[in-house]
Every structure is written in C-alpha cells, then in structure tokens.
Design a protein around this motif. Structure first.
Motif, PDB file in Angstrom:
ATOM      1  N   ALA A 187      56.097  27.903  37.115  1.00  0.00           N
ATOM      2  CA  ALA A 187      54.718  28.319  36.862  1.00  0.00           C
ATOM      3  C   ALA A 187      54.429  29.713  37.412  1.00  0.00           C
ATOM      4  O   ALA A 187      53.718  30.515  36.779  1.00  0.00           O
ATOM      5  CB  ALA A 187      53.759  27.296  37.467  1.00  0.00           C
ATOM      6  N   LEU A 188      54.975  30.032  38.606  1.00  0.00           N
ATOM      7  CA  LEU A 188      54.746  31.351  39.192  1.00  0.00           C
ATOM      8  C   LEU A 188      55.348  32.448  38.337  1.00  0.00           C
ATOM      9  O   LEU A 188      54.734  33.501  38.119  1.00  0.00           O
ATOM     10  CB  LEU A 188      55.336  31.403  40.605  1.00  0.00           C
ATOM     11  N   ARG A 234      55.885  32.312  35.146  1.00  0.00           N
ATOM     12  CA  ARG A 234      55.063  32.453  33.937  1.00  0.00           C
ATOM     13  C   ARG A 234      53.789  33.248  34.233  1.00  0.00           C
ATOM     14  O   ARG A 234      53.353  34.081  33.431  1.00  0.00           O
ATOM     15  CB  ARG A 234      54.714  31.062  33.384  1.00  0.00           C
ATOM     16  N   GLN A 235      53.187  32.997  35.426  1.00  0.00           N
ATOM     17  CA  GLN A 235      51.981  33.741  35.806  1.00  0.00           C
ATOM     18  C   GLN A 235      52.279  35.228  35.937  1.00  0.00           C
ATOM     19  O   GLN A 235      51.503  36.082  35.471  1.00  0.00           O
ATOM     20  CB  GLN A 235      51.420  33.191  37.115  1.00  0.00           C
ATOM     21  N   ALA A 244      52.682  36.750  32.519  1.00  0.00           N
ATOM     22  CA  ALA A 244      51.399  36.923  31.834  1.00  0.00           C
ATOM     23  C   ALA A 244      50.655  38.141  32.370  1.00  0.00           C
ATOM     24  O   ALA A 244      50.064  38.918  31.602  1.00  0.00           O
ATOM     25  CB  ALA A 244      50.560  35.667  31.986  1.00  0.00           C
ATOM     26  N   LEU A 245      50.664  38.315  33.694  1.00  0.00           N
ATOM     27  CA  LEU A 245      49.999  39.472  34.288  1.00  0.00           C
ATOM     28  C   LEU A 245      50.676  40.769  33.863  1.00  0.00           C
ATOM     29  O   LEU A 245      50.011  41.788  33.615  1.00  0.00           O
ATOM     30  CB  LEU A 245      49.987  39.349  35.813  1.00  0.00           C
ATOM     31  N   LEU A 273      49.241  39.448  44.093  1.00  0.00           N
ATOM     32  CA  LEU A 273      49.981  38.185  44.016  1.00  0.00           C
ATOM     33  C   LEU A 273      51.289  38.294  44.789  1.00  0.00           C
ATOM     34  O   LEU A 273      51.692  37.351  45.490  1.00  0.00           O
ATOM     35  CB  LEU A 273      50.248  37.833  42.556  1.00  0.00           C
TER      36      LEU A 273
END
Length: 318
Positions: free
Chosen positions: A3-4, A6-7, A10-11, A23
């Motif tokens: 998930a990290l 993917r985050q 996305a950013l 982050l």
C-alpha cells in the motif's frame, strides 16, 4: 507492491513533490527505510532538492554509505549547506579522511551551517593535541536544538581533564539531557560532599531513559546505605520496563534477609531472564526440602548460558 508503494506511486504521478518529501520523513522516523528511500527519490526527481539530505540519512541508516555520500554531495551542490555538516558527521570516524572532514566543517562554519561548530568540536575532541580547539568549537555552538548536544560533548571532554571537574559539571548541567545527567552523576560521585547531587543526577538520567540508568541509581543508593530508596528505585525501574533489574532486585532482597519477597520477584522474571533462575536456585538449594527444585533451576540457568550456575553446580558436585 504494498500500500505504501502504491501511495508513493500515486503521489509521484500527481507531481506532489512536497507531499512525497513529507511522507518520506514519516517513513524515515518509523524506520520504514526502503519506502522512505522510494519517497525521497521520487521527490528529488520532481525537483524537491531538499529531499536529498533526508535521502542520504536514509541510505546511511541502511549502511549504504557510498550512496549516502553521493546523495549528500548532490545536496551540497544544490546549495544545501547542512549537507556539509551531515556528511562530515557520517565520516567522523573515518581516520583516513580526518583532514578532509575538518576542511568540510571549516567550510560549513564559514557558511554558518547549522551544527557546524558542534560537529567540528566532536572531530577535534577525538584528535590528540586539539582539545583546546575542540572546547572552543563546542562553546561556539549556539543553535538552540544542537547546543545541548554540544554541551554534553564539552562536558565529556572536560571530565577527562584533571582539575576541570567543576567546568565539566557546569557544561553537563547546561546540556540538560538525560545522557549528560548520567555522566554528571558519575562525576559527582568522585567529588567530596556531592552525594546528594550525584544521586539526583543519576535519578534524572534513569527517569530520562538512559540505558541501565535505574541499575546505576540502585547500586549507588545501596552503596550509600539508602536501602529504602534503593528498594523504591528498583520497583520504579522495573515498572518503567527495565527488566534487567528483576534479577538484581531479587538478589538485593535476599541479601537483606527478605527471602520470601526475593522468591516472589525472581519467579516473575524466570521467563525473561535466566539469571533469575540462577539466583532463585541458589536460594532454594540451601533451604530444607527445596534442594531438588533449586538444582533444577540451576541446571535451567546453566543451560541458558549463565556461567555462574554451571560453576556453582560443579563446585557442589551436582
């Protein structure tokens, strides 16, 4: 991909360089180093050059020092003078590069980079014949966040110099850190009439989380015959999570004739510390009707690597 990751992706797609850098810092502080590296790299690629020093710190934490040095140098070229200080600090113990590191720090001082005087002082304190210069550099550090560290380093430097005990104590008090209180307590123990001040400093160090701080405090209190305070300090330290104290506390109790309390304390520590089995084993093996249990505990301790337990069994022929 987690998930990290993917985050971060996305950013990056959104061109959110500032958010990526923020982050990355969160991940660095949480010790998620691979993801932190990914976030800082993405931020850098989007033009957030301030991410470079944090990228270097992350790489250093992963023991990738050559890559960390390259990132620091890229940050320095981009105008981030703090990179000079941080790179020098990373290379502080590279004896073959001492002259290079000093030159780097002298440049950082001229550019008024944060922490430059502190790290220069640390470097000079580790060089023979440069202690006067080290003292001067450490005293020059004025940054409010770094000055306590500089005062701690100064106190440690002065402790080793005969006749500078009071100067050392002044610097350590000015530091105000728990580590400084630990050094201050040990210093004051060697000065006449400073018992109360020493104990107070050691207590602050323990309460501040210094490694083995509670044990240091309890030993000193017991040596001074302040047994009630030592007892309370043992309990406070154990409550604070310093489990190494359990065996010492059990031994303290049995030495002072509180055998039943010692047994209760030591039994609580059996699963965490094999020394508890050793001390309790010695207590029980000498009690009528409990020798078998005592020998079992001694064998358990010996099997867990407590050398004293094996030696005790060998002497007793058991």
């Amino acid at each position: 991909m987690n998930a990290l990751q993917r985050q971060i992706g996305a950013l990056r797609e959104a061109g959110a360089a500032t958010e990526l850098s923020a982050l990355g810092l969160e991940l660095l502080h949480a010790e998620h180093f691979p993801e932190a590296e990914m976030a800082f790299l993405a931020a850098r690629d989007l033009g957030e050059m301030s991410a470079l020093t944090n990228l270097a710190v992350t790489l250093d934490r992963m023991n990738r020092t050559e890559e960390a040095e390259a990132a620091y140098r890229e940050a320095i070229e981009a105008g981030h003078d703090e990179g000079l200080v941080q790179l020098a600090d990373m290379l502080l113990f590279e004896s073959s590069r001492t002259s290079e590191v000093e030159a780097m720090l002298r440049l950082a001082v001229t550019r008024e980079a944060v922490g430059a005087w502190y790290v220069l002082g640390k470097l000079l304190a580790r060089r023979l014949g440069r202690h006067t210069e080290a003292e001067d550099a450490l005293r020059r550090e004025r940054n409010s966040e770094i000055r306590p560290l500089a005062q701690y380093e100064l106190g440690c430097l002065l402790v080793s110099q005969p006749g500078r005990e009071e100067d050392a104590a002044t610097a350590l008090r000015a530091s105000g850190t728990a580590a400084a209180d630990g050094v201050l307590g040990r210093l004051l123990l060697g000065l006449p009439g400073r018992e109360s001040d020493a104990v107070a400093a050691l207590r602050r160090a323990a309460e501040g989380g210094v490694a083995h701080g509670w044990n240091n405090l309890t030993v000193v209190l017991a040596q001074f015959g302040r047994l009630a305070e030592a007892d309370a300090a043992y309990r406070d330290g154990i409550a604070a999570g310093e489990w190494d104290l359990v065996a010492h506390y059990g031994d303290f109790l049995q030495v002072h004739g509180r055998v039943a309390e010692a047994e209760e304390v030591l039994r609580r520590g059996l699963e965490k510390d094999a020394r508890c089995a050793f001390i309790l084993g010695v207590i029980l093996v000498n009690q009528p009707g409990r020798a078998d249990e005592g020998r079992r505990l001694l064998r358990l301790a010996a099997g867990s690597g407590v050398a004293e337990a094996g030696a005790y069994l060998a002497r007793a022929g058991r």
